[in-house]
Design an enzyme around this catalytic site. Sequence first.
Site, PDB file in Angstrom:
ATOM      1  CE  LYS A   1       5.689  -2.654   4.093  1.00 53.67           C
ATOM      2  NZ  LYS A   1       4.830  -1.986   5.053  1.00 53.67           N
TER       3      LYS A   1
ATOM      4  CG  ASN B   1       8.306  -4.605   8.245  1.00 55.64           C
ATOM      5  OD1 ASN B   1       8.690  -5.617   8.813  1.00 55.64           O
ATOM      6  ND2 ASN B   1       7.969  -3.519   8.900  1.00 55.64           N
TER       7      ASN B   1
ATOM      8  N   GLY C   1      -4.582  -3.583   1.491  1.00 46.44           N
ATOM      9  CA  GLY C   1      -3.275  -3.712   0.838  1.00 46.44           C
ATOM     10  C   GLY C   1      -2.252  -4.291   1.812  1.00 46.44           C
TER      11      GLY C   1
ATOM     12  NE  ARG D   1      -9.571   1.332  -5.513  1.00 46.17           N
ATOM     13  CZ  ARG D   1      -8.509   2.018  -5.940  1.00 46.17           C
ATOM     14  NH1 ARG D   1      -8.652   3.293  -6.280  1.00 46.17           N
ATOM     15  NH2 ARG D   1      -7.327   1.451  -6.012  1.00 46.17           N
TER      16      ARG D   1
ATOM     17  NE  ARG E   1      -5.148  -5.982  -2.916  1.00 51.72           N
ATOM     18  CZ  ARG E   1      -4.306  -4.954  -2.885  1.00 51.72           C
ATOM     19  NH1 ARG E   1      -4.724  -3.735  -3.156  1.00 51.72           N
ATOM     20  NH2 ARG E   1      -3.040  -5.151  -2.588  1.00 51.72           N
TER      21      ARG E   1
ATOM     22  CE1 TYR F   1       5.936   8.845   7.115  1.00 51.70           C
ATOM     23  CE2 TYR F   1       4.651   6.880   7.588  1.00 51.70           C
ATOM     24  CZ  TYR F   1       5.742   7.483   7.010  1.00 51.70           C
ATOM     25  OH  TYR F   1       6.631   6.725   6.309  1.00 51.70           O
TER      26      TYR F   1
HETATM   27  P1  NDP Z   1      -0.942  -0.799  -0.907  1.00 52.69           P
HETATM   28  O1  NDP Z   1      -0.617  -0.165  -2.211  1.00 52.69           O
HETATM   29  O2  NDP Z   1      -0.540  -2.191  -0.622  1.00 52.69           O
HETATM   30  O3  NDP Z   1      -2.566  -0.742  -0.682  1.00 52.69           O
HETATM   31  C1  NDP Z   1      -3.265   0.438  -0.968  1.00 52.69           C
HETATM   32  C2  NDP Z   1      -4.688   0.342  -0.430  1.00 52.69           C
HETATM   33  O4  NDP Z   1      -5.330   1.609  -0.675  1.00 52.69           O
HETATM   34  C3  NDP Z   1      -5.553  -0.710  -1.123  1.00 52.69           C
HETATM   35  O5  NDP Z   1      -6.492  -1.201  -0.204  1.00 52.69           O
HETATM   36  C4  NDP Z   1      -6.247   0.108  -2.228  1.00 52.69           C
HETATM   37  O6  NDP Z   1      -7.488  -0.434  -2.628  1.00 52.69           O
HETATM   38  C5  NDP Z   1      -6.489   1.399  -1.479  1.00 52.69           C
HETATM   39  N1  NDP Z   1      -6.646   2.557  -2.343  1.00 52.69           N
HETATM   40  C6  NDP Z   1      -5.673   3.162  -3.086  1.00 52.69           C
HETATM   41  N2  NDP Z   1      -6.185   4.248  -3.725  1.00 52.69           N
HETATM   42  C7  NDP Z   1      -7.493   4.313  -3.366  1.00 52.69           C
HETATM   43  C8  NDP Z   1      -8.546   5.218  -3.685  1.00 52.69           C
HETATM   44  N3  NDP Z   1      -8.350   6.275  -4.493  1.00 52.69           N
HETATM   45  N4  NDP Z   1      -9.765   5.001  -3.145  1.00 52.69           N
HETATM   46  C9  NDP Z   1      -9.955   3.947  -2.308  1.00 52.69           C
HETATM   47  N5  NDP Z   1      -9.012   3.068  -1.955  1.00 52.69           N
HETATM   48  C10 NDP Z   1      -7.778   3.247  -2.480  1.00 52.69           C
HETATM   49  O7  NDP Z   1      -0.357   0.215   0.188  1.00 52.69           O
HETATM   50  P2  NDP Z   1       0.018  -0.112   1.713  1.00 52.69           P
HETATM   51  O8  NDP Z   1      -1.048  -0.983   2.270  1.00 52.69           O
HETATM   52  O9  NDP Z   1       1.412  -0.573   1.817  1.00 52.69           O
HETATM   53  O10 NDP Z   1      -0.034   1.351   2.381  1.00 52.69           O
HETATM   54  C11 NDP Z   1      -1.269   1.981   2.680  1.00 52.69           C
HETATM   55  C12 NDP Z   1      -0.987   3.244   3.509  1.00 52.69           C
HETATM   56  O11 NDP Z   1      -0.407   2.888   4.761  1.00 52.69           O
HETATM   57  C13 NDP Z   1      -0.011   4.211   2.839  1.00 52.69           C
HETATM   58  O12 NDP Z   1      -0.459   5.532   3.090  1.00 52.69           O
HETATM   59  C14 NDP Z   1       1.291   3.963   3.570  1.00 52.69           C
HETATM   60  O13 NDP Z   1       2.124   5.097   3.591  1.00 52.69           O
HETATM   61  C15 NDP Z   1       0.773   3.662   4.982  1.00 52.69           C
HETATM   62  N6  NDP Z   1       1.722   2.879   5.799  1.00 52.69           N
HETATM   63  C16 NDP Z   1       2.189   3.408   6.965  1.00 52.69           C
HETATM   64  C17 NDP Z   1       3.065   2.713   7.769  1.00 52.69           C
HETATM   65  C18 NDP Z   1       3.560   3.331   9.023  1.00 52.69           C
HETATM   66  O14 NDP Z   1       4.551   2.837   9.594  1.00 52.69           O
HETATM   67  N7  NDP Z   1       2.910   4.364   9.538  1.00 52.69           N
HETATM   68  C19 NDP Z   1       3.536   1.357   7.417  1.00 52.69           C
HETATM   69  C20 NDP Z   1       2.951   0.858   6.178  1.00 52.69           C
HETATM   70  C21 NDP Z   1       2.089   1.615   5.410  1.00 52.69           C
HETATM   71  P3  NDP Z   1      -7.596  -1.528  -3.831  1.00 52.69           P
HETATM   72  O15 NDP Z   1      -7.282  -2.850  -3.209  1.00 52.69           O
HETATM   73  O16 NDP Z   1      -8.987  -1.391  -4.297  1.00 52.69           O
HETATM   74  O17 NDP Z   1      -6.579  -1.107  -4.870  1.00 52.69           O
END
Ligand code: NDP
Length: 278
Positions: free
Chosen positions: A72, A93, A136, A159, A163, A225
């Site tokens: 994205k 997106n 994220g 975490r 960020r 989901y």
């Molecule tokens: P990104 O990879 O951009 O961000 C991931 C986020 O999760 C970061 O904040 C990261 O923290 C955190 N994270 C990952 N692993 C861990 C862990 N083990 N413990 C704590 N924090 C963790 O992903 P997206 O933001 O694009 O997506 C996030 C979720 O949202 C996904 O499940 C995705 O499927 C869902 N989503 C759903 C949509 C929908 O239409 N329903 C649309 C877009 C996303 P850090 O910064 O520390 O790495």
Amino acid sequence: MNTTGDKPDRYAVVGHPIDHSRSPVIHQVFATQTEQHIVYELIDAAPEAFETAVRGFAAAGGKGLNVTVPHKQAAFELSNELGPEAQKARAVNTISFRPDGRIRGDNTDGIGFMRDLTETLDEPVAGRRVLVLGAGGAARGILLPLVEAAPAALVLANRTIERADGMIAELDSTEILSASTFAALADEAPFDIVINATSAGVRGEDLPFPTPCVGPETLCYDLAYSLKDTPFVLWARANGAREAAQGWGMLVEQAAESFYIWRGVRPDTAPVLQQLRR
Ligand code: NDP
């Protein structure tokens, strides 16, 4: 039926991995419902192949792309013009290929999320305390629409605290917005709305969120989901949340908004949502 010649207009979703995406099904149902002549494909492109995949799809006559994890922000960089939501979120997106070859980038995640939260779930944001877990790409899309809905407070916990700090610094709303570590949430009273925008728990690990942030009045919303209960939904219920929802509604609503941008017609999302959940 709306056609531009005999051939259907081509659209696709690009991501990595992409094989489990529901977007082709959703857009095909929208197309049937609104009598639009389109095909919708899947494109798996690793980060280093993203730009070539986008330009190749345009060169082959493609009309538009949905963009998902992890592209994205790359799509934002590639866009020649941006819709207001994409500009603010610094993430794209939805790509539309202009006839003159320019790439237009929009972000429909925030609109899709807010429509599901405030209309389908009928959950107001104004005056309430909201917690977003994760900073994220998805958090980027929903943060500003949440701020604009005037919550009493909005805490962004991540975490990697830098960020969350960085995202907040980009927004000019510091009086209601604050960043937090997960550990510091243990000192907070329960929130009215807790949104999981992390991908924590997907490998079966314990969720790193402290339990006091959820209480009997809390709505928990998981952006993720699944046909089963997601780890966050299970966690929310185990900690006594009033309600725990998954991100199916957001998925379908953000797709509907992309479809509207491309085709100029708004599909009815309710039957699609029912079909997907089945
Ligand atoms: P990104 O990879 O951009 O961000 C991931 C986020 O999760 C970061 O904040 C990261 O923290 C955190 N994270 C990952 N692993 C861990 C862990 N083990 N413990 C704590 N924090 C963790 O992903 P997206 O933001 O694009 O997506 C996030 C979720 O949202 C996904 O499940 C995705 O499927 C869902 N989503 C759903 C949509 C929908 O239409 N329903 C649309 C877009 C996303 P850090 O910064 O520390 O790495």
